[in-house]
Design a protein around this motif. Structure first.
Motif, PDB file in Angstrom:
ATOM      1  N   LEU A   8     -61.424 -45.750  62.621  1.00 27.06           N
ATOM      2  CA  LEU A   8     -61.298 -44.117  62.687  1.00 27.06           C
ATOM      3  C   LEU A   8     -61.261 -43.857  63.874  1.00 27.06           C
ATOM      4  CD1 LEU A   8     -64.604 -42.765  60.684  1.00 27.06           C
ATOM      5  CD2 LEU A   8     -62.111 -42.263  60.389  1.00 27.06           C
ATOM      6  N   SER A   9     -61.127 -44.603  64.975  1.00 28.99           N
ATOM      7  CA  SER A   9     -60.313 -44.550  65.898  1.00 28.99           C
ATOM      8  C   SER A   9     -59.662 -44.590  66.082  1.00 28.99           C
ATOM      9  CB  SER A   9     -61.528 -45.857  67.053  1.00 28.99           C
ATOM     10  OG  SER A   9     -60.672 -45.814  68.292  1.00 28.99           O
ATOM     11  N   THR A 106     -59.518 -33.434  70.616  1.00 28.18           N
ATOM     12  CA  THR A 106     -60.738 -32.237  70.386  1.00 28.18           C
ATOM     13  C   THR A 106     -61.336 -32.226  68.987  1.00 28.18           C
ATOM     14  OG1 THR A 106     -60.124 -31.626  72.347  1.00 28.18           O
ATOM     15  CG2 THR A 106     -60.746 -30.235  71.279  1.00 28.18           C
ATOM     16  N   MET A 107     -59.891 -31.745  67.986  1.00 26.97           N
ATOM     17  CA  MET A 107     -59.785 -31.493  66.675  1.00 26.97           C
ATOM     18  C   MET A 107     -60.510 -32.475  65.822  1.00 26.97           C
ATOM     19  SD  MET A 107     -56.044 -30.106  65.944  1.00 26.97           S
ATOM     20  CE  MET A 107     -55.949 -30.213  64.447  1.00 26.97           C
ATOM     21  N   PHE A 108     -60.340 -34.078  65.678  1.00 21.40           N
ATOM     22  CA  PHE A 108     -61.394 -34.697  65.376  1.00 21.40           C
ATOM     23  C   PHE A 108     -62.454 -34.187  65.468  1.00 21.40           C
ATOM     24  CE2 PHE A 108     -62.270 -38.882  63.826  1.00 21.40           C
ATOM     25  CZ  PHE A 108     -61.923 -38.970  62.270  1.00 21.40           C
ATOM     26  N   PHE A 109     -62.754 -34.623  66.532  1.00 23.29           N
ATOM     27  CA  PHE A 109     -64.259 -34.685  67.206  1.00 23.29           C
ATOM     28  C   PHE A 109     -64.760 -33.609  66.376  1.00 23.29           C
ATOM     29  CE2 PHE A 109     -68.302 -33.588  70.360  1.00 23.29           C
ATOM     30  CZ  PHE A 109     -68.333 -35.234  70.295  1.00 23.29           C
ATOM     31  N   ASN A 110     -64.317 -31.970  67.070  1.00 25.90           N
ATOM     32  CA  ASN A 110     -65.677 -31.328  67.119  1.00 25.90           C
ATOM     33  C   ASN A 110     -65.550 -30.714  65.543  1.00 25.90           C
ATOM     34  OD1 ASN A 110     -66.089 -29.948  68.896  1.00 25.90           O
ATOM     35  ND2 ASN A 110     -64.391 -30.217  69.755  1.00 25.90           N
ATOM     36  N   ARG A 111     -64.809 -30.787  64.884  1.00 27.91           N
ATOM     37  CA  ARG A 111     -64.407 -31.583  63.290  1.00 27.91           C
ATOM     38  C   ARG A 111     -65.126 -31.859  61.830  1.00 27.91           C
ATOM     39  NH1 ARG A 111     -58.879 -27.532  63.459  1.00 27.91           N
ATOM     40  NH2 ARG A 111     -59.573 -25.913  63.789  1.00 27.91           N
ATOM     41  N   ILE A 112     -65.539 -33.184  62.632  1.00 22.28           N
ATOM     42  CA  ILE A 112     -65.571 -34.147  61.942  1.00 22.28           C
ATOM     43  C   ILE A 112     -66.519 -35.247  62.207  1.00 22.28           C
ATOM     44  CG2 ILE A 112     -64.356 -36.739  60.943  1.00 22.28           C
ATOM     45  CD1 ILE A 112     -62.472 -35.412  59.452  1.00 22.28           C
ATOM     46  N   VAL A 113     -66.433 -35.521  63.943  1.00 19.88           N
ATOM     47  CA  VAL A 113     -66.920 -36.589  64.391  1.00 19.88           C
ATOM     48  C   VAL A 113     -68.500 -36.128  64.728  1.00 19.88           C
ATOM     49  CG1 VAL A 113     -67.930 -37.934  66.626  1.00 19.88           C
ATOM     50  CG2 VAL A 113     -65.992 -37.896  65.332  1.00 19.88           C
ATOM     51  N   ARG A 120     -74.478 -32.819  64.144  1.00 12.76           N
ATOM     52  CA  ARG A 120     -74.678 -31.589  64.663  1.00 12.76           C
ATOM     53  C   ARG A 120     -73.489 -30.689  64.755  1.00 12.76           C
ATOM     54  NH1 ARG A 120     -72.233 -31.278  69.736  1.00 12.76           N
ATOM     55  NH2 ARG A 120     -71.381 -33.977  71.161  1.00 12.76           N
ATOM     56  N   PRO A 121     -73.386 -29.080  64.993  1.00 10.65           N
ATOM     57  CA  PRO A 121     -71.686 -28.923  64.577  1.00 10.65           C
ATOM     58  C   PRO A 121     -71.357 -28.988  65.963  1.00 10.65           C
ATOM     59  CG  PRO A 121     -73.799 -27.085  64.837  1.00 10.65           C
ATOM     60  CD  PRO A 121     -74.817 -27.956  66.042  1.00 10.65           C
ATOM     61  N   GLY A 122     -69.747 -28.967  65.407  1.00 14.95           N
ATOM     62  CA  GLY A 122     -68.629 -29.487  66.498  1.00 14.95           C
ATOM     63  C   GLY A 122     -68.316 -27.424  67.402  1.00 14.95           C
ATOM     64  N   ASP A 123     -67.690 -26.932  68.336  1.00 17.08           N
ATOM     65  CA  ASP A 123     -67.544 -26.178  68.588  1.00 17.08           C
ATOM     66  C   ASP A 123     -65.642 -25.801  68.564  1.00 17.08           C
ATOM     67  OD1 ASP A 123     -66.362 -24.574  70.379  1.00 17.08           O
ATOM     68  OD2 ASP A 123     -66.569 -26.058  72.957  1.00 17.08           O
ATOM     69  N   GLU A 124     -65.864 -25.438  67.785  1.00 16.09           N
ATOM     70  CA  GLU A 124     -64.990 -24.417  66.481  1.00 16.09           C
ATOM     71  C   GLU A 124     -63.970 -24.226  67.191  1.00 16.09           C
ATOM     72  OE1 GLU A 124     -62.106 -24.415  63.973  1.00 16.09           O
ATOM     73  OE2 GLU A 124     -63.837 -25.535  63.908  1.00 16.09           O
ATOM     74  N   ALA A 125     -64.222 -22.780  68.356  1.00 19.07           N
ATOM     75  CA  ALA A 125     -63.276 -22.132  69.038  1.00 19.07           C
ATOM     76  C   ALA A 125     -62.615 -23.494  70.239  1.00 19.07           C
ATOM     77  CB  ALA A 125     -64.145 -21.344  70.435  1.00 19.07           C
ATOM     78  N   ALA A 126     -63.218 -24.337  70.294  1.00 28.56           N
ATOM     79  CA  ALA A 126     -62.281 -25.194  71.299  1.00 28.56           C
ATOM     80  C   ALA A 126     -61.366 -26.443  70.331  1.00 28.56           C
ATOM     81  CB  ALA A 126     -62.585 -26.577  71.696  1.00 28.56           C
ATOM     82  N   ALA A 127     -61.811 -26.216  69.309  1.00 26.40           N
ATOM     83  CA  ALA A 127     -60.651 -27.043  68.031  1.00 26.40           C
ATOM     84  C   ALA A 127     -58.929 -26.595  68.304  1.00 26.40           C
ATOM     85  CB  ALA A 127     -61.611 -27.619  66.798  1.00 26.40           C
ATOM     86  N   LEU A 171     -55.579 -36.228  62.320  1.00 30.95           N
ATOM     87  CA  LEU A 171     -55.188 -35.482  61.981  1.00 30.95           C
ATOM     88  C   LEU A 171     -54.998 -35.119  60.729  1.00 30.95           C
ATOM     89  CD1 LEU A 171     -52.244 -33.936  64.435  1.00 30.95           C
ATOM     90  CD2 LEU A 171     -55.307 -32.942  64.659  1.00 30.95           C
ATOM     91  N   SER A 172     -54.521 -36.169  60.002  1.00 31.60           N
ATOM     92  CA  SER A 172     -54.304 -36.273  58.614  1.00 31.60           C
ATOM     93  C   SER A 172     -55.615 -35.972  57.820  1.00 31.60           C
ATOM     94  CB  SER A 172     -53.635 -37.461  58.305  1.00 31.60           C
ATOM     95  OG  SER A 172     -54.372 -38.377  57.464  1.00 31.60           O
ATOM     96  N   HIS A 173     -56.938 -36.488  58.399  1.00 28.45           N
ATOM     97  CA  HIS A 173     -58.054 -36.535  57.654  1.00 28.45           C
ATOM     98  C   HIS A 173     -58.998 -34.742  58.495  1.00 28.45           C
ATOM     99  CE1 HIS A 173     -58.090 -40.794  56.918  1.00 28.45           C
ATOM    100  NE2 HIS A 173     -58.844 -40.962  58.158  1.00 28.45           N
ATOM    101  N   LEU A 174     -57.943 -33.771  58.837  1.00 27.60           N
ATOM    102  CA  LEU A 174     -58.532 -32.803  58.464  1.00 27.60           C
ATOM    103  C   LEU A 174     -58.096 -31.739  57.861  1.00 27.60           C
ATOM    104  CD1 LEU A 174     -58.362 -32.888  62.408  1.00 27.60           C
ATOM    105  CD2 LEU A 174     -60.724 -32.936  61.746  1.00 27.60           C
TER     106      LEU A 174
END
Length: 212
Positions: A8-9, A106-113, A120-127, A171-174
């Motif tokens: 995943l990395s 930033t997208m992957f961490f906050n929406r998946i990791v 814990r919730p991710g920072d959707e605004a940052a994503a 990104l495809s996983h999102l």
């Protein structure tokens, strides 16, 4: 040879794909996020993925490991020898590892990791900002530099393509897809590289993780 980390990395996945394109086999052992065998911590003293072991030789960092693999088995050549092409390939790897990953990570961490692996919730605004503001100009750049051949350097697959493509797997996983109207060449490029066996097996294996 053993590679420590998770596919995943993008850095681990890049190293695995690079080895596959060279016809080399790496055994992937899960490590990272505070876990892994003692050899991982010896290979990567700061706990960053990937770590690497070849006999008694221990190493970390995807670029360092890839450099070792290329020197160990020079053919097929994936880091060009011609000076300008070699420099460009190294630049595109750096572009992937720092600039492209800044947006995609930033997208992957906050929406998946954060929600799936850290509980814990991710920072959707940052994503959302990364997706709508940071990523599009990066794709504009990729669209403009891609040659007609569809390969970044020397009209063939090299480390440049392997490094850049790895980030797009995350990104495809999102369920993210490039805008084919704004970035037609980049869209075709991403699809082409990720369809190669060196990437396809990891893309499918990772999709299974999310389906579980």
């Amino acid at each position: 040879m053993i590679l420590y980390g998770s596919s995943l990395s993008p850095f681990v996945r890049k190293t695995l794909a690079f080895a596959t394109e060279k016809g080399m086999e790496l055994e992937l052992q899960q490590a990272g996020m505070g876990g892994g065998p003692p050899e991982f911590k010896l290979a990567s003293p700061f706990g960053k993925m990937p770590g690497f072991k070849d006999g008694d030789f221990l190493l970390c960092d995807s670029t360092a490991i890839i450099t070792y693999l290329e020197a160990l088995q020079p053919e097929p050549n994936l880091i060009p020898l011609e000076p300008k092409a070699r420099a460009r390939a190294i630049w595109y790897e750096e572009f992937a590892d720092t600039i492209l990953i800044a947006a995609a990570g930033t997208m992957f961490f906050n929406r998946i990791v954060a929600p799936k692996f850290l509980g814990r919730p991710g920072d959707e605004a940052a994503a959302a900002k990364a997706e709508t503001e940071t990523l599009p100009p990066i794709l504009d750049y990729l669209e403009n530099v891609l040659p007609e051949s569809g390969w970044l350097v020397e009209d063939r697959i090299t480390l440049a393509d392997i490094a850049v493509a790895s980030v797009f797997v995350n990104l495809s996983h999102l369920q993210w897809k490039p805008n084919a109207e704004r970035h037609p060449r980049a869209t075709a490029y991403i699809q082409k590289v990720l369809a190669r066996p060196s990437y396809a097996k990891w893309v499918e294996a990772e999709k299974a993780m999310f389906a579980a």
